[in-house]
Design a protein around this motif. Structure first.
Motif, PDB file in Angstrom:
ATOM      1  N   ARG A 365      -0.499   3.329   6.650  1.00 16.64           N
ATOM      2  CA  ARG A 365      -0.240   3.361   5.203  1.00 16.64           C
ATOM      3  C   ARG A 365      -1.380   4.015   4.438  1.00 16.64           C
ATOM      4  O   ARG A 365      -1.157   4.920   3.610  1.00 16.64           O
ATOM      5  CB  ARG A 365      -0.029   1.935   4.683  1.00 16.64           C
ATOM      6  N   GLN A 368      -1.606   7.673   4.834  1.00 13.65           N
ATOM      7  CA  GLN A 368      -0.346   8.362   4.517  1.00 13.65           C
ATOM      8  C   GLN A 368       0.195   9.130   5.723  1.00 13.65           C
ATOM      9  O   GLN A 368       0.565  10.303   5.631  1.00 13.65           O
ATOM     10  CB  GLN A 368      -0.542   9.297   3.317  1.00 13.65           C
ATOM     11  N   ARG A 370       2.947   9.957   8.112  1.00 12.45           N
ATOM     12  CA  ARG A 370       4.408   9.913   7.996  1.00 12.45           C
ATOM     13  C   ARG A 370       5.084  10.040   9.359  1.00 12.45           C
ATOM     14  O   ARG A 370       4.504  10.495  10.315  1.00 12.45           O
ATOM     15  CB  ARG A 370       4.886  11.035   7.067  1.00 12.45           C
ATOM     16  N   LYS A 386      12.943  -1.726  10.546  1.00 19.37           N
ATOM     17  CA  LYS A 386      11.795  -1.273   9.772  1.00 19.37           C
ATOM     18  C   LYS A 386      10.556  -2.093  10.115  1.00 19.37           C
ATOM     19  O   LYS A 386      10.635  -3.322  10.223  1.00 19.37           O
ATOM     20  CB  LYS A 386      12.075  -1.436   8.274  1.00 19.37           C
ATOM     21  N   LEU A 388       7.361  -3.435   8.577  1.00 21.35           N
ATOM     22  CA  LEU A 388       6.949  -3.703   7.201  1.00 21.35           C
ATOM     23  C   LEU A 388       5.510  -4.189   7.121  1.00 21.35           C
ATOM     24  O   LEU A 388       5.021  -4.887   8.012  1.00 21.35           O
ATOM     25  CB  LEU A 388       7.863  -4.762   6.573  1.00 21.35           C
ATOM     26  N   ASP A 390       3.414  -5.948   3.839  1.00 22.84           N
ATOM     27  CA  ASP A 390       3.498  -6.397   2.444  1.00 22.84           C
ATOM     28  C   ASP A 390       4.808  -5.951   1.809  1.00 22.84           C
ATOM     29  O   ASP A 390       4.859  -5.534   0.635  1.00 22.84           O
ATOM     30  CB  ASP A 390       2.316  -5.865   1.632  1.00 22.84           C
ATOM     31  N   GLY A 391       5.895  -6.014   2.591  1.00 25.89           N
ATOM     32  CA  GLY A 391       7.215  -5.673   2.087  1.00 25.89           C
ATOM     33  C   GLY A 391       7.533  -4.199   2.048  1.00 25.89           C
ATOM     34  O   GLY A 391       8.662  -3.804   1.723  1.00 25.89           O
ATOM     35  N   GLU A 392       6.588  -3.338   2.403  1.00 31.47           N
ATOM     36  CA  GLU A 392       6.784  -1.891   2.366  1.00 31.47           C
ATOM     37  C   GLU A 392       7.027  -1.369   3.774  1.00 31.47           C
ATOM     38  O   GLU A 392       6.328  -1.753   4.716  1.00 31.47           O
ATOM     39  CB  GLU A 392       5.546  -1.214   1.772  1.00 31.47           C
ATOM     40  N   GLN A 393       8.019  -0.482   3.914  1.00 32.79           N
ATOM     41  CA  GLN A 393       8.273   0.108   5.228  1.00 32.79           C
ATOM     42  C   GLN A 393       7.180   1.108   5.560  1.00 32.79           C
ATOM     43  O   GLN A 393       6.931   2.054   4.815  1.00 32.79           O
ATOM     44  CB  GLN A 393       9.629   0.800   5.294  1.00 32.79           C
ATOM     45  N   ILE A 394       6.539   0.891   6.719  1.00 36.38           N
ATOM     46  CA  ILE A 394       5.458   1.757   7.174  1.00 36.38           C
ATOM     47  C   ILE A 394       5.924   2.671   8.303  1.00 36.38           C
ATOM     48  O   ILE A 394       5.467   3.800   8.431  1.00 36.38           O
ATOM     49  CB  ILE A 394       4.260   0.900   7.646  1.00 36.38           C
ATOM     50  N   HIS A 422      15.071  -6.768   7.902  1.00 41.77           N
ATOM     51  CA  HIS A 422      14.495  -5.481   8.303  1.00 41.77           C
ATOM     52  C   HIS A 422      15.028  -5.032   9.660  1.00 41.77           C
ATOM     53  O   HIS A 422      14.844  -3.867  10.044  1.00 41.77           O
ATOM     54  CB  HIS A 422      12.969  -5.569   8.354  1.00 41.77           C
TER      55      HIS A 422
END
Length: 472
Positions: A365, A368, A370, A386, A388, A390-394, A422
């Motif tokens: 994360r 960055q 990808r 997914k 995750l 902290d709730g964000e898809q990495i 997820h």
């Protein structure tokens, strides 16, 4: 009298299919009963493998590599010496090859030839790559029918995510075919396991046709083992299992028992093959499921490691420096967290090493990075979802079911999936494999189940097709 002697001798030879000994060498017709294999290809090299049946103190075996299956266009040849010290296995790194080329190879001794193998070097660049991923192939639990269907898919290579063999002979009450080796615990029995598993004709044919990248998980040694503990409590067993693995797999030998490594295909794909067992810290709860609260707290303790600091730093640094569009992480264990009533279900997976998993995800994360996809085995079930933080898809994760190893009955499956949204796809009923097509625009995954592995006539079923778009 002499003519009668020769008649008897002739009939004896005929009846025993040429099973006489010549200079101490067994001559039972098929000198290469475990087939051939290739692995760890680069743009200009590949590892070739086979095993010769012999009882000599040492034997020299020839290898040949050509551009055609008739061997009229040879490109390399030589001699490899083998002996009982390495269980008559044969391994050779052939160098000086051309990128993206199909090559044919064979082994021979004294006029006896192995099957002809087919392999392929990696391209310098590519617009499309097809891979097949496999895992968990218990011999007694079923037939390796999945490999038969892989042949039809014609992948560029196969990635095996661990549990190549199992140290025990019977999986619960499932017994599709007998395992006469029993429990493996020393060098002789681990070698015998590898030989037994290599008798499966579908596995032989897949390995004959496609190069292999392989990592191990736990059953190559012992169920749910942690390397740091076993290297203290039973180092001889771990060493014996590792030695047999390196003897029987077409993988490049590194210093000591180092297994983690990577390969790259131009700017399209870089794949990091990890070792989640050798450097793993000791279990905090055994068996790993339904652990008490105290064990769960230890599982997330800062510093607790599955990979070890050296391998973790290598993985993070390699991800950060990679210029490939797609970054794959091959893991023997599922990385997605799976919880029931807010508690991790299985501490033998990455849930038992939450701090280290988060360190890897944070690096992805924060830098960055990808298009990261984790390929995982071990669970015996198909999954896609997914990763995750902290709730964000990495990142995304593709998990393959076992080639033959059963999943067993999973209690509360519907509740588990409801609590873990997820996880976008899950199938616990089928054995099989996953096929992945990789291109600059995205990755398409095909989850193929086999109707049954309890006999050889299982049919292939497309369970799910997924697509992961590229984020440039």
């Amino acid at each position: 009298m002499r003519s009668m002697f020769y008649k008897v001798l002739f009939l004896f030879c005929l009846f025993n299919c040429v099973s006489l000994s010549v200079f101490g060498e067994k001559t039972e017709g098929n000198f290469f009963p475990y087939g051939v294999a290739s692995g760890d290809p680069t743009t200009n090299s590949v590892i070739l493998w086979s095993r010769i049946e012999s009882s000599m103190p040492a034997i020299n075996v020839q290898y040949e590599v050509a551009l055609d299956p008739e061997f009229k266009k040879p490109v390399a040849s030589g001699i490899v010496s083998t002996s009982p010290e390495i269980d008559y296995t044969l391994k050779k790194e052939v160098e000086g090859l051309q990128p993206a080329k199909i090559y044919y190879y064979r082994w021979s001794w004294n006029g006896h030839f192995s099957p002809i193998g087919r392999t392929k070097t990696l391209p310098l660049k590519a617009e499309k790559i097809r891979i097949a991923i496999a895992s968990c192939q218990h011999y007694g639990a079923g037939f390796y029918t999945a490999y038969k269907y892989m042949l039809q898919d014609n992948p560029d290579f196969i990635i095996h995510l661990g549990d190549w063999i199992y140290e025990f002979p019977v999986y619960g009450t499932v017994c599709a075919r007998p395992d006469p080796v029993g429990i493996a615990g020393d060098l002789a029995t681990y070698r015998a396991k590898h030989r037994l598993y290599r008798t499966d004709p579908d596995l032989q044919e897949a390995l004959r046709n496609f190069p292999l990248f392989a990592i191990w998980d736990d059953h190559e040694v012992q169920n749910d083992y942690a390397g740091r503990a076993l290297s203290f409590y039973n180092p001889d067993r771990m060493k014996a299992a590792y030695q047999a693995f390196f003897e029987y797999l077409p993988i490049r030998q590194q210093k000591e028992w180092k297994l983690y490594r990577s390969f790259k295909i131009g700017n399209l794909l870089e794949c990091f093959l990890t070792d989640g067992r050798q450097y793993r810290e000791e279990d905090i709860w055994h068996p790993a499921v339904h652990a008490p609260v105290e064990a769960m707290m230890q599982a997330s303790a800062p510093g607790r490691s599955m990979l070890g600091s050296e391998q973790r730093n290598w993985l993070i640094d390699s991800l950060k420096s990679s210029h490939a569009q797609w970054k794959f992480i091959a893991s023997g264990d599922m990385m997605m967290d799976i919880k029931l009533e807010g508690k991790p279900i299985n501490l033998d997976q990455w849930d038992g090493f939450a701090w280290e998993r988060n360190e890897i995800l944070k690096a992805i994360r924060d830098n960055q990075i990808r298009n990261v996809v984790v390929l995982s085995g071990d669970t015996h079930v198909f999954s896609f979802g997914k990763l995750l933080l902290d709730g964000e898809q990495i990142a995304s994760e593709i998990g393959t079911a076992g080639i033959s190893s059963p999943a067993g009955k999973i209690e509360g499956k519907e509740k588990i999936l409801k609590e873990n949204p997820h996880i976008l796809f899950n199938d616990t009923e089928h054995r099989g494999y996953v096929l992945i097509d990789i291109s600059p625009s995205g990755c398409s995954g095909y989850f193929y189940g086999i109707s049954t592995v309890l006999h050889k006539e299982g049919e292939r079923i497309l369970l799910k097709e997924i697509h992961i778009p590229s984020h440039f």
